[in-house]
Design an enzyme around this catalytic site. Structure first.
Site, PDB file in Angstrom:
ATOM      1  N   SER A 233     -12.588  37.455  60.877  1.00 33.43           N
ATOM      2  CA  SER A 233     -12.938  37.118  62.268  1.00 33.43           C
ATOM      3  C   SER A 233     -11.710  36.707  63.075  1.00 33.43           C
ATOM      4  CB  SER A 233     -14.003  36.026  62.306  1.00 33.43           C
ATOM      5  OG  SER A 233     -13.670  34.956  61.464  1.00 33.43           O
ATOM      6  N   HIS A 263     -18.376  37.549  54.640  1.00 36.98           N
ATOM      7  CA  HIS A 263     -17.652  36.544  55.445  1.00 36.98           C
ATOM      8  C   HIS A 263     -18.664  35.479  55.871  1.00 36.98           C
ATOM      9  CE1 HIS A 263     -14.488  34.934  57.776  1.00 36.98           C
ATOM     10  NE2 HIS A 263     -14.442  35.771  58.782  1.00 36.98           N
ATOM     11  N   HIS A 309     -13.064  32.963  46.628  1.00 36.26           N
ATOM     12  CA  HIS A 309     -12.415  33.006  47.931  1.00 36.26           C
ATOM     13  C   HIS A 309     -11.215  33.934  47.869  1.00 36.26           C
ATOM     14  CE1 HIS A 309     -10.681  31.640  51.730  1.00 36.26           C
ATOM     15  NE2 HIS A 309     -11.916  31.262  52.007  1.00 36.26           N
ATOM     16  N   ARG A 318     -13.882  21.903  52.294  1.00 34.55           N
ATOM     17  CA  ARG A 318     -15.044  21.901  53.195  1.00 34.55           C
ATOM     18  C   ARG A 318     -16.327  21.738  52.376  1.00 34.55           C
ATOM     19  NH1 ARG A 318     -13.930  27.531  56.051  1.00 34.55           N
ATOM     20  NH2 ARG A 318     -13.763  28.059  53.846  1.00 34.55           N
ATOM     21  N   ASP A 364     -19.595  27.842  52.017  1.00 34.17           N
ATOM     22  CA  ASP A 364     -20.970  28.313  52.166  1.00 34.17           C
ATOM     23  C   ASP A 364     -21.895  27.840  51.052  1.00 34.17           C
ATOM     24  OD1 ASP A 364     -20.403  29.671  54.509  1.00 34.17           O
ATOM     25  OD2 ASP A 364     -19.619  31.368  53.397  1.00 34.17           O
TER      26      ASP A 364
HETATM   27  N1  AMX Z   1     -19.458  36.476  41.978  1.00 36.30           N
HETATM   28  C1  AMX Z   1     -19.263  37.652  41.339  1.00 36.30           C
HETATM   29  N2  AMX Z   1     -18.136  38.371  41.435  1.00 36.30           N
HETATM   30  C2  AMX Z   1     -17.148  37.866  42.174  1.00 36.30           C
HETATM   31  C3  AMX Z   1     -17.248  36.614  42.828  1.00 36.30           C
HETATM   32  C4  AMX Z   1     -18.478  35.928  42.726  1.00 36.30           C
HETATM   33  N3  AMX Z   1     -18.703  34.785  43.373  1.00 36.30           N
HETATM   34  N4  AMX Z   1     -16.089  36.367  43.489  1.00 36.30           N
HETATM   35  C5  AMX Z   1     -15.294  37.438  43.241  1.00 36.30           C
HETATM   36  N5  AMX Z   1     -15.924  38.333  42.466  1.00 36.30           N
HETATM   37  C6  AMX Z   1     -15.450  39.649  42.034  1.00 36.30           C
HETATM   38  C7  AMX Z   1     -15.186  40.496  43.272  1.00 36.30           C
HETATM   39  O1  AMX Z   1     -16.401  41.102  43.733  1.00 36.30           O
HETATM   40  C8  AMX Z   1     -14.176  41.496  42.745  1.00 36.30           C
HETATM   41  O2  AMX Z   1     -14.883  42.478  42.010  1.00 36.30           O
HETATM   42  P1  AMX Z   1     -14.478  44.039  42.103  1.00 36.30           P
HETATM   43  O3  AMX Z   1     -13.031  44.086  41.749  1.00 36.30           O
HETATM   44  O4  AMX Z   1     -15.376  44.689  41.124  1.00 36.30           O
HETATM   45  O5  AMX Z   1     -14.717  44.442  43.527  1.00 36.30           O
HETATM   46  C9  AMX Z   1     -13.363  40.657  41.779  1.00 36.30           C
HETATM   47  O6  AMX Z   1     -14.179  39.537  41.426  1.00 36.30           O
HETATM   48  C10 AMX Z   1     -12.053  40.135  42.344  1.00 36.30           C
HETATM   49  O7  AMX Z   1     -12.330  39.437  43.523  1.00 36.30           O
HETATM   50  P2  AMX Z   1     -11.343  38.275  44.032  1.00 36.30           P
HETATM   51  O8  AMX Z   1      -9.969  38.864  44.171  1.00 36.30           O
HETATM   52  O9  AMX Z   1     -11.506  37.069  43.176  1.00 36.30           O
HETATM   53  O10 AMX Z   1     -11.954  37.951  45.433  1.00 36.30           O
HETATM   54  P3  AMX Z   1     -11.832  38.772  46.795  1.00 36.30           P
HETATM   55  O11 AMX Z   1     -10.680  38.246  47.547  1.00 36.30           O
HETATM   56  O12 AMX Z   1     -11.890  40.247  46.563  1.00 36.30           O
HETATM   57  O13 AMX Z   1     -13.193  38.387  47.510  1.00 36.30           O
HETATM   58  C11 AMX Z   1     -14.931  36.946  48.216  1.00 36.30           C
HETATM   59  C12 AMX Z   1     -13.428  37.090  47.991  1.00 36.30           C
HETATM   60  C13 AMX Z   1     -15.211  35.634  48.935  1.00 36.30           C
HETATM   61  C14 AMX Z   1     -15.422  38.116  49.132  1.00 36.30           C
HETATM   62  C15 AMX Z   1     -15.656  36.992  46.860  1.00 36.30           C
HETATM   63  O14 AMX Z   1     -15.224  35.896  46.066  1.00 36.30           O
HETATM   64  C16 AMX Z   1     -17.158  37.009  46.959  1.00 36.30           C
HETATM   65  O15 AMX Z   1     -17.752  38.065  47.173  1.00 36.30           O
HETATM   66  N6  AMX Z   1     -17.813  35.797  46.857  1.00 36.30           N
HETATM   67  C17 AMX Z   1     -19.218  35.676  47.015  1.00 36.30           C
HETATM   68  C18 AMX Z   1     -19.576  35.798  48.500  1.00 36.30           C
HETATM   69  C19 AMX Z   1     -19.088  34.581  49.273  1.00 36.30           C
HETATM   70  O16 AMX Z   1     -19.265  33.453  48.848  1.00 36.30           O
HETATM   71  N7  AMX Z   1     -18.504  34.820  50.454  1.00 36.30           N
HETATM   72  C20 AMX Z   1     -18.086  33.720  51.340  1.00 36.30           C
HETATM   73  C21 AMX Z   1     -16.603  33.669  51.580  1.00 36.30           C
HETATM   74  C22 AMX Z   1     -16.227  32.564  52.512  1.00 36.30           C
HETATM   75  C23 AMX Z   1     -16.466  32.952  53.943  1.00 36.30           C
HETATM   76  O17 AMX Z   1     -15.774  33.795  54.500  1.00 36.30           O
HETATM   77  N8  AMX Z   1     -17.453  32.391  54.570  1.00 36.30           N
END
Ligand code: AMX
Length: 426
Positions: A233, A263, A309, A318, A364
């Site tokens: 964002s 996000h 994250h 947070r 979150d």
């Molecule tokens: N559960 C399961 N798998 C997860 C995970 C979780 N909570 N967090 C990361 N992973 C997986 C990713 O999907 C990725 O898998 P892939 O290679 O098969 O695509 C792998 O682990 C590596 O990911 P990463 O480098 O640790 O994280 P990222 O930077 O790619 O993604 C985020 C970060 C937040 C999108 C991811 O941790 C996620 O999807 N979390 C759950 C959703 C969430 O809580 N989002 C909120 C983020 C905060 C915000 O912006 N509000």
């Protein structure tokens, strides 16, 4: 002129000079390199942006203008906005002046409500909020001044005007969206003597006999206000703003990114997951039950929402602040207690999966359960609350980058054909 305007006018010339000096003397120094994985992988970790309002060191979490978040959780959002813009906390007089500015600008034009009323009744609240912001673009002072031929060094001034107007109006707009979208009855008029977040709480109309919902809104607005410049964002807002699109265009674009499930929408997914746990186990589960439930979620190819994250490698401060609020205000609430239990159990489950870089909770994981506790059960609205707060970060970033005259963004892209030729030759 507002005190915030005068403060910025006093600090901007030296800031501009300093940045120009850095570019002149060190402009050719290499800050970062980019690998093929990063080019395909969302540019993760590439240092190619400057954001002065806040930073997120992976081992500390949000630091606003050098102040760690945990030192700021008792502040009002208006104080945070001043800090984001200027690098200092406001004096009592500064704060009172900023509050007055926001109060006097807070009327949402009538045509905005008409636009929202014309939308389908089941529109997503984020689509309504972003449409409302975009509809208000006709109010832009920046666009008018630009059309009149304003000097580049003055761009920040109408950007500040637009930002103050937008911040003043985004909370009544968002409250109106809540009441309209969820059939809560007529809009509630603003109470001009309340602070920004308490007034938002009042206009939402959530029953608040103890005043703790207003406290939650104050905290919520502070915690979500900014998170450096590279998240979807903030970066989208910055990119759109770099084309000199005004604050309304830029913030609405940024918030469209916040509406994505990876996000800002994650908070609603997270509460959904917590409630599913609660329902399945008829209350707070045992550690073993929860471990198995988290494993089943992962085995079905889904993420555990609220965990992980892109930047952080610790428990998000947070999350800590919300967790502390829950422990104080509603320790026996079963949904909050489940969130607390998930925090005990789930990081160890995620640690077993090598590819997950951050097994800790993000913001979150805890925000939704507190809203739920106060009877705000419309999950699809949660990202709107996030947006009202994040508008402070976006607006301050726009003002600051206009102040030092940042250039239009234009990174270079390549085709996969080019990458194949490159890796062959390298
Ligand atoms: N559960 C399961 N798998 C997860 C995970 C979780 N909570 N967090 C990361 N992973 C997986 C990713 O999907 C990725 O898998 P892939 O290679 O098969 O695509 C792998 O682990 C590596 O990911 P990463 O480098 O640790 O994280 P990222 O930077 O790619 O993604 C985020 C970060 C937040 C999108 C991811 O941790 C996620 O999807 N979390 C759950 C959703 C969430 O809580 N989002 C909120 C983020 C905060 C915000 O912006 N509000």
């Amino acid at each position: 002129m507002s005190r915030l305007h005068d403060k910025l006018a006093a600090i901007i010339p030296s800031m501009r000079q300093e940045i120009q000096g850095i570019i002149k003397e060190h402009g050719d120094k290499v800050m970062s390199q980019v690998t093929v994985r990063q080019a395909y992988g969302g540019m993760r970790g590439v240092k190619a942006l400057v954001c002065d309002t806040s930073e997120v060191p992976p081992d500390k979490g949000l630091v606003i203008r050098g102040m760690p978040l945990k030192e700021l959780t008792d502040k009002l959002p208006e104080e945070i906005f001043w800090l984001l813009c200027t690098g200092e906390l406001p004096t009592k007089e500064d704060l009172a002046d900023l509050q007055k500015e926001l109060q006097k600008r807070g009327d949402v034009p009538d045509y905005v409500w008409k636009v929202l009323e014309a939308m389908p009744k089941d529109s997503h609240p984020m689509a309504m909020l972003d449409t409302g912001i975009l509809a208000m673009e006709r109010e832009s002072v920046f666009r008018k001044r630009y059309d009149e031929g304003i000097k580049k060094t003055e761009y920040w001034e109408p950007t500040l005007e637009d930002s103050l107007n937008l911040l003043a109006r985004i909370s009544p707009l968002a409250a109106g969206v809540y009441r309209m979208r969820f059939n809560k009855g007529p809009r509630i008029a603003s109470k001009k003597d309340l602070d920004w977040a308490a007034n938002y709480a009042h206009m939402l109309g959530v029953p608040d006999p103890t005043g703790e919902f207003a406290n939650l809104m104050r905290l919520y607005m502070v915690l979500h206000s900014d998170h450096e410049g590279g998240n979807v964002s903030a970066h989208t807002c910055h990119c759109v703003g770099s084309a000199l699109s005004d604050t309304y265009y830029a913030v609405s674009a940024g918030l469209n990114g916040l509406a994505g499930p990876l996000h800002g929408l994650a908070n609603q997914e997270c509460l959904n997951w917590t409630l599913m746990v609660n329902k399945k186990f008829n209350g707070v589960p045992s550690n073993d039950q929860l471990r198995q439930f988290a494993q089943d979620t992962l085995d079905s190819g889904k993420v555990v929402p609220g965990y992980g994250h892109a930047v952080l490698r610790i428990t998000d401060p947070r999350f800590d602040a919300f967790h502390a609020f829950g422990a104080r205000v509603c320790p026996d609430d079963p949904v909050y207690a489940t969130v607390a239990k998930v925090y005990e159990v789930v990081p160890d489950v995620l640690k077993q999966i090598q590819k997950i870089k951050d097994p800790w909770p993000n913001v979150d994981a805890a925000s939704g359960c507190l809203l739920y506790h106060f009877g705000m059960t419309e999950f699809s609205y949660y990202t709107v609350l996030f947006s009202v707060s994040r508008a402070m970060g976006m607006c301050s970033q726009l003002v600051v980058s206009r102040a030092w005259g940042e250039a239009i963004e234009r990174p270079k892209s390549h085709t996969t054909h080019w990458v194949k030729a490159f890796v062959k030759s390298a």
